[in-house]
Motif scaffolding. Structure first.
Motif, short mmCIF file in Angstrom:
data_model
loop_
_atom_site.label_atom_id
_atom_site.label_comp_id
_atom_site.label_asym_id
_atom_site.label_seq_id
_atom_site.Cartn_x
_atom_site.Cartn_y
_atom_site.Cartn_z
N THR A 261 0.83 -1.21 0.00
CA THR A 261 0.00 0.00 0.00
C THR A 261 0.86 1.26 0.00
O THR A 261 0.54 2.25 -0.68
CB THR A 261 -0.94 0.01 1.22
N LYS A 463 -9.04 -4.11 -2.29
CA LYS A 463 -9.47 -2.99 -1.45
C LYS A 463 -8.43 -2.67 -0.38
O LYS A 463 -8.09 -1.50 -0.14
CB LYS A 463 -10.81 -3.31 -0.79
N TYR A 466 -5.20 -1.15 -2.02
CA TYR A 466 -5.37 0.18 -2.61
C TYR A 466 -6.05 1.16 -1.66
O TYR A 466 -6.50 2.23 -2.07
CB TYR A 466 -6.13 0.08 -3.92
N LYS A 468 -8.85 1.08 -0.05
CA LYS A 468 -10.30 1.24 -0.11
C LYS A 468 -11.00 0.56 1.08
O LYS A 468 -12.19 0.74 1.29
CB LYS A 468 -10.84 0.62 -1.42
N ARG A 469 -10.21 -0.21 1.83
CA ARG A 469 -10.73 -0.82 3.06
C ARG A 469 -9.62 -0.75 4.10
O ARG A 469 -8.46 -1.07 3.79
CB ARG A 469 -11.16 -2.27 2.82
#
Length: 505
Positions: A261, A463, A466, A468-469
């Motif tokens: 990430t 997710k 990236y 997103k979670r």
């Protein structure tokens, strides 16, 4: 489970994550002459006056068949076997599922462990167990260990290719390293630094901010980063300190996700990575958009591919880098000890025509003879290759008239690779340490839906990676995976199976 019979689950990166590599199969340890004492006449159809059309629906491997008279292997196989052999190449397995859902069955079909199990249990594939005597040359050629990879519920449905060797490493633009005065990265930290420099410091010297540090095919591109943390690819099973671990439940996985990430947030990862199917990542690398790629040497060193990127960037020089050192050791991705580079099955419908079925057997058995094996592996001697100083040397014509997809049983891997690829690249890849995984030795529990679980894992991992979670929700993700998607069944089944195989205690 019988300990003498190993059941295989053809999973790369967990379940059905496949990678396109042109011409990847074979096993150098197999005895290529084992079937050599069989008279070629035994493999010709009993009624050569009757011509049969045989359709093989198989993975394209990122290539297209030669057209018309350039498809020399088809012409020669048809002449030998009195067939009209039609290789129908797919690029998406949904095409296979659609054919079987519509009862439009090919004579032979490329299968992985999941689809083979599903089709076999639905009665769509031919049980080859009663016919093994008629396939003796073919089964001898691939070896008993590989034959067992095609078993479902104790019966043989799939004909596996000979085993292969690992092909993948991280490749880097050495000319970019030299331009920026950077060493070849060997650690995670150096890898990140190089990726950052390739993104921000104009490595190609064109004064345009148009390059990125790293790319690969979809989420599989992050495999060599997971492994530096000692973590296997998504959904893989492996051992650590004598205990069986699944990568999703590996306590080191959150740290690996956090590292990736940070790379994504730094803008050094190809922004199109998640969409890189087929040869997309390769094309971005060859066009000079990216300076490092997780890819296989058969594509990176093939003369046609080298000419392709040299035509755009004459000074481009791609080299392999060692497995990255990280908190979990020094590994470059995973290597499944039970996997197969390819497997085909015969549709049950072919059994209705015994003569046609025999012709299919004849075709496979011919490919196991020295003559047939050499033809599908290398082409015609004197036209596609010559032997010089004991080695096979390919001609220019071979690339126009030969297609590896005819190698339905695989090939003598090392002889094949050494005839077309640099010895140093082969050795580098073969010697690279990998995390040894066991997915290829596992069966799928009846009540477990691997497609649903895979889809959930991939979606949620994307997710997390990236941003997103939140990574703080990873334990919730595991709870849902184990419960809602019944992954606990797979965990328990894997533990039981590998204990029966004496792989774990």
């Amino acid at each position: 489970m019988n300990k003498n019979k190993r059941f295989t689950l053809f999973l790369a990166g967990g379940l059905l994550i496949t990678t396109v590599l042109a011409g990847c199969a074979g096993n150098p340890s197999s005895n290529s002459n084992q079937a050599g004492n069989t008279n070629n006449a035994d493999h010709k159809a009993t009624d050569n006056n009757k011509r049969f059309e045989i359709e093989v629906l198989t993975d394209s491997g990122g290539i297209q068949l030669p057209e018309g008279e350039n498809d020399r292997l088809k012409m020669l196989l048809d002449k030998q076997l009195n067939t009209d052999l039609k290789l129908n190449l797919f690029t998406d397995y949904a095409q296979v599922n659609l054919r079987y859902a519509g009862a439009n069955y090919p004579d032979m079909v490329w299968v992985n462990r999941v689809s083979m199990q599903e089709f076999a249990r639905k009665g769509l594939l031919l049980d080859l167990t009663p016919y093994l005597d008629k396939l003796a040359p073919a089964t001898q050629f691939i070896g008993e260990e590989n034959l067992n990879k095609g078993m479902v519920d104790g019966k043989v449905y799939g004909i596996s290719k000979r085993a292969s060797i690992p092909f993948f490493n991280i490749w880097v633009r050495k000319d970019w390293l030299d331009h920026l005065g950077l060493p070849v990265p060997t650690t995670l930290e150096q890898f990140f630094e190089v990726a950052k420099a390739f993104t921000e410091d104009d490595p190609d010297g064109n004064n345009v901010n148009d390059t990125y540090g790293y790319t690969g095919g979809e989420l599989g591109a992050f495999d060599p980063i997971y492994s530096a943390f000692g973590v296997g690819s998504i959904g893989t099973f492996y051992q650590r300190d004598g205990r069986l671990i699944n990568s999703m439940y590996d306590p080191n996985m959150p740290a690996a996700i956090a590292f990736i990430t940070s790379m994504i947030n730094a803008g050094v990862v190809d922004p199109d990575l998640l969409a890189n199917s087929g040869t997309s990542a390769e094309q971005r690398a060859f066009q000079g958009r990216v300076g490092m790629i997780w890819h296989g040497f058969p594509r990176m060193t093939h003369p046609d591919r080298v000419n392709e990127y040299k035509a755009v960037h004459p000074d481009a020089e791609w080299i392999q880098i060692p497995a990255l050192k990280g908190p979990g050791g020094e590994f470059a991705g995973t290597w499944d000890v039970g996997t197969s580079p390819g497997m085909h099955a015969i549709s049950k419908s072919v059994e209705k025509d015994p003569e046609k079925l025999q012709r299919v057997f004849d075709m496979l058995n011919y490919m196991a003879t020295p003559e047939g094996a050499s033809l599908v592996a290398h082409g015609e001697e004197g036209r596609h290759w010559n032997r010089e100083d004991g080695k096979i040397v390919r001609t220019e014509l071979r690339s126009k008239e030969h297609a590896f997809v005819y190698q339905l049983l695989g090939r003598d891997e090392m002889e094949y690779l050494q005839s077309g690829y640099p010895a140093e690249a082969i050795k580098f890849s073969a010697d690279t340490p990998r995390i040894e995984t066991y997915n290829g030795l596992l069966d799928i529990p009846e009540a477990f839906n691997p497609a649903d679980a895979e889809r959930y894992m991939l979606e949620e991992m994307a997710k997390f990676l990236y941003g997103k979670r939140a990574l703080g929700e990873y334990s919730d993700f595991l709870s849902t995976l184990s419960g809602t998607f019944n992954y606990q069944l797979m965990l328990d089944s894997a533990e039981k199976s590998l204990k029966e195989l004496d792989i774990i205690k």
